[in-house]
Scaffold this active site. Structure first.
Site, PDB file in Angstrom:
ATOM      1  N   TYR A  64       5.854 -16.448 -15.053  1.00 24.07           N
ATOM      2  CA  TYR A  64       4.594 -15.842 -14.647  1.00 24.07           C
ATOM      3  C   TYR A  64       3.977 -16.711 -13.558  1.00 24.07           C
ATOM      4  O   TYR A  64       3.939 -17.933 -13.672  1.00 24.07           O
ATOM      5  CB  TYR A  64       3.627 -15.775 -15.843  1.00 24.07           C
ATOM      6  CG  TYR A  64       2.821 -14.500 -15.925  1.00 24.07           C
ATOM      7  CD1 TYR A  64       2.082 -14.050 -14.839  1.00 24.07           C
ATOM      8  CD2 TYR A  64       2.786 -13.765 -17.102  1.00 24.07           C
ATOM      9  CE1 TYR A  64       1.337 -12.900 -14.922  1.00 24.07           C
ATOM     10  CE2 TYR A  64       2.038 -12.602 -17.201  1.00 24.07           C
ATOM     11  CZ  TYR A  64       1.314 -12.174 -16.099  1.00 24.07           C
ATOM     12  OH  TYR A  64       0.575 -11.017 -16.193  1.00 24.07           O
ATOM     13  N   GLU A  66       0.790 -15.885 -11.354  1.00 27.75           N
ATOM     14  CA  GLU A  66      -0.393 -15.324 -10.703  1.00 27.75           C
ATOM     15  C   GLU A  66      -0.921 -16.292  -9.654  1.00 27.75           C
ATOM     16  O   GLU A  66      -0.955 -17.507  -9.869  1.00 27.75           O
ATOM     17  CB  GLU A  66      -1.494 -15.049 -11.729  1.00 27.75           C
ATOM     18  CG  GLU A  66      -1.201 -13.856 -12.627  1.00 27.75           C
ATOM     19  CD  GLU A  66      -2.328 -13.613 -13.614  1.00 27.75           C
ATOM     20  OE1 GLU A  66      -3.142 -14.530 -13.823  1.00 27.75           O
ATOM     21  OE2 GLU A  66      -2.392 -12.510 -14.170  1.00 27.75           O
ATOM     22  N   ASP A 219       2.941   2.314   8.063  1.00 27.27           N
ATOM     23  CA  ASP A 219       3.787   2.283   6.874  1.00 27.27           C
ATOM     24  C   ASP A 219       5.202   2.600   7.343  1.00 27.27           C
ATOM     25  O   ASP A 219       5.564   3.757   7.528  1.00 27.27           O
ATOM     26  CB  ASP A 219       3.294   3.311   5.857  1.00 27.27           C
ATOM     27  CG  ASP A 219       4.191   3.414   4.637  1.00 27.27           C
ATOM     28  OD1 ASP A 219       5.225   2.727   4.586  1.00 27.27           O
ATOM     29  OD2 ASP A 219       3.866   4.215   3.730  1.00 27.27           O
ATOM     30  N   THR A 245       8.370  -0.696   2.151  1.00 25.83           N
ATOM     31  CA  THR A 245       9.170  -0.942   0.958  1.00 25.83           C
ATOM     32  C   THR A 245      10.336  -1.832   1.378  1.00 25.83           C
ATOM     33  O   THR A 245      10.549  -2.096   2.561  1.00 25.83           O
ATOM     34  CB  THR A 245       9.721   0.359   0.370  1.00 25.83           C
ATOM     35  OG1 THR A 245      10.432   1.067   1.407  1.00 25.83           O
ATOM     36  CG2 THR A 245       8.610   1.246  -0.159  1.00 25.83           C
ATOM     37  N   LYS A 248      14.745   0.873   1.082  1.00 25.92           N
ATOM     38  CA  LYS A 248      15.274   2.020   1.831  1.00 25.92           C
ATOM     39  C   LYS A 248      16.246   1.505   2.889  1.00 25.92           C
ATOM     40  O   LYS A 248      17.292   0.967   2.538  1.00 25.92           O
ATOM     41  CB  LYS A 248      14.117   2.836   2.390  1.00 25.92           C
ATOM     42  CG  LYS A 248      13.195   3.401   1.301  1.00 25.92           C
ATOM     43  CD  LYS A 248      12.126   4.297   1.882  1.00 25.92           C
ATOM     44  CE  LYS A 248      11.240   4.910   0.798  1.00 25.92           C
ATOM     45  NZ  LYS A 248      10.180   3.979   0.348  1.00 25.92           N
ATOM     46  N   ARG A 254      13.724  -2.731  -5.201  1.00 29.48           N
ATOM     47  CA  ARG A 254      12.515  -1.915  -5.080  1.00 29.48           C
ATOM     48  C   ARG A 254      11.282  -2.813  -5.127  1.00 29.48           C
ATOM     49  O   ARG A 254      10.944  -3.378  -6.177  1.00 29.48           O
ATOM     50  CB  ARG A 254      12.459  -0.876  -6.197  1.00 29.48           C
ATOM     51  CG  ARG A 254      13.600   0.135  -6.123  1.00 29.48           C
ATOM     52  CD  ARG A 254      13.504   1.165  -7.236  1.00 29.48           C
ATOM     53  NE  ARG A 254      12.261   1.896  -7.126  1.00 29.48           N
ATOM     54  CZ  ARG A 254      12.078   2.977  -6.364  1.00 29.48           C
ATOM     55  NH1 ARG A 254      13.069   3.419  -5.614  1.00 29.48           N
ATOM     56  NH2 ARG A 254      10.929   3.602  -6.331  1.00 29.48           N
TER      57      ARG A 254
END
Length: 472
Positions: A64, A66, A219, A245, A248, A254
């Site tokens: 983790y 953060e 985008d 992203t 693609k 992803r």
């Protein structure tokens, strides 16, 4: 000296997937065979590398983290910090960006998350946004709504006015966009799409944005791999923020990235970082960031430029093949990785062709085309060549794929006659349980697709001989 595996309640932690959960292992094996024996033509999908998969499935999933490198809310992040900084460095290198001018946040879970975080960083709730309309090739997150419903967060929390393509050509109507921007006064102008087969005029878009005192956000999720390879125009020359992203045409796992220009507003880096965390998401998925780092290293390799050029060449070859059958393609072709095929002139819907292709192990998706009134029953299909190119297919292979797609259309005509109805449920019934000619033709197409597809290797699987068909 090795430490023995505990024989208590923790024993399961040391089992392989096949040992611990054969049911899930079987599902994965079945999906592997599906990808190997079929043709993946969904424009938003690709086939990532073995190394990327290994990084994405690594022990980094345990941590983790953060916050940002050097400023975490938990301890034990010294190696995660190294990873995130490496990923940022590679992201800038992949797009040939000066780190004094551009920065990047590599933590977004997806492109949609990246977009909303970027909106959050740039504008205030109820500010005005203009993006390409969904039926014209835009994306849901660019402010899409219908007459009855606000569909996504970008239309719920901001005021949105879509711009459109020209009805006769399918190209973006930049002059109408300029006129409507003068009336609507957007605070944010969004470019980029999910089903637009042409390149973008970023210089003109920047001029329109500047005339309204608006930010320009690109985008580039669909075309980022082609941008990195310099196969398409460069949005970084003009845009304030660029999102993408990573799965693609960039061919990674992803996830999402947000690039921000640091030389126009001094606080943009802090605003973007705060918008990602804590405003829009929690701790980053470090295992996925590792996969992104690996994929970006591959993007920097000269071989990726060859791949990107072949993606475009394959898309153009497939468009030419479909055009030889006199099918109507939006903009009459493509200059990126995708084709938008309008089926309305031949009396079919995207839903029907999608279903037939799926039964024949060809994966593509129904898609709205300009003038459609329903996204549920759209008049077209969207086709991409990223995944097939990752399987080392070339123009000659697109000839075969185009023939398969033509056969699917012919089968649809047979099934529509056999159903005696234009209803999708009747059509599907004939395709799946009927005893007529249509179903037999689907089975033959399926066999031919399998014979063709299994001649090509599947990325991520070093030895395709171990891929087995499902028992059922």
């Amino acid at each position: 000296m090795s430490i023995p595996v505990p024989q208590d309640f923790n024993k399961v932690l040391y089992q392989t997937l096949a040992e611990a959960d054969p049911e899930v292992q079987q599902i994965i094996d079945n999906e592997t065979y599906r990808q190997f024996s079929g043709l993946e033509l969904i424009a938003s999908e690709n086939l990532t590398s073995l190394a990327t998969m290994q990084a994405n499935g690594s022990i980094l999933t345990n941590k983790y983290s953060e916050g940002l490198p050097g400023a975490r809310y938990y301890g034990g992040n010294e190696y995660v910090d190294q990873l995130e900084r490496l990923t940022q460095k590679r992201a800038l290198e992949a797009f040939d960006l000066d780190p004094n001018v551009w920065g990047v946040n590599v933590q977004p879970y997806s492109g949609s998350t990246a977009n909303f975080a970027a909106f959050t960083a740039l504008i205030q709730p109820q500010d005005r946004v203009m993006g390409l309309g969904l039926p014209d090739g835009g994306h849901l997150t660019h402010g899409y709504y219908t007459a009855k419903k606000k569909i996504t967060a970008s239309s719920i929390y901001f005021q949105s006015l879509p711009y459109q393509v020209k009805k006769d050509t399918g190209y973006i109507d930049y002059e109408l966009l300029r006129t409507n921007a003068n009336l609507f006064k957007p605070r944010l102008l969004v470019c980029g799409g999910s089903a637009y087969p042409r390149d973008w005029d970023y210089k003109l878009l920047y001029e329109i944005a500047q005339s309204q005192g608006a930010y320009l956000l690109c985008d580039m999720a669909h075309v980022s791999g082609l941008v990195a390879a310099k196969e398409l125009n460069n949005p970084f020359e003009y845009c304030d923020v660029v999102t993408t992203t990573t799965h693609k045409t960039l061919r990674g796992p992803r996830a999402g990235l947000i690039f921000f220009r640091k030389d126009r507003e001094s606080d943009i880096e802090a605003r973007v970082n705060a918008a990602v965390f804590p405003a829009c998401q929690g701790g980053p998925h470090n295992n996925t960031i590792a996969g992104v780092a690996v994929a970006l290293k591959q993007v920097i390799d000269p071989a990726f430029k060859q791949y990107a050029a072949q993606v475009r060449a394959n898309a153009q070859a497939l468009a030419k093949k479909l055009g030889s059958y006199n099918y109507h393609l939006q903009t009459e072709g493509t200059e990126n990785h995708l084709i938008l095929w309008d089926l309305r002139p031949i009396g079919l819907t995207g839903s029907k062709i999608e279903k037939i292709c799926e039964l024949a192990h060809i994966t593509l998706n129904k898609n709205a085309v300009s003038g459609d009134t329903s996204a549920v029953v759209p008049g077209g299909i969207r086709i991409g060549t990223g995944a097939l190119t990752s399987r080392s297919m070339y123009e000659k292979d697109m000839e075969v794929v185009g023939e398969f797609l033509h056969r699917a259309v012919e089968i649809a005509g047979v099934l529509q006659k056999e159903a005696g109805s234009k209803l999708l449920k009747d059509f599907v019934a004939k395709a799946t349980t009927g005893d007529g000619e249509g179903r037999k033709l689907i089975e033959q197409l399926k066999a031919d697709v399998k014979d063709f597809a299994t001649k090509f290797p599947l990325p991520g699987v070093p030895d395709t001989s171990v891929i087995k068909a499902p028992a059922n």
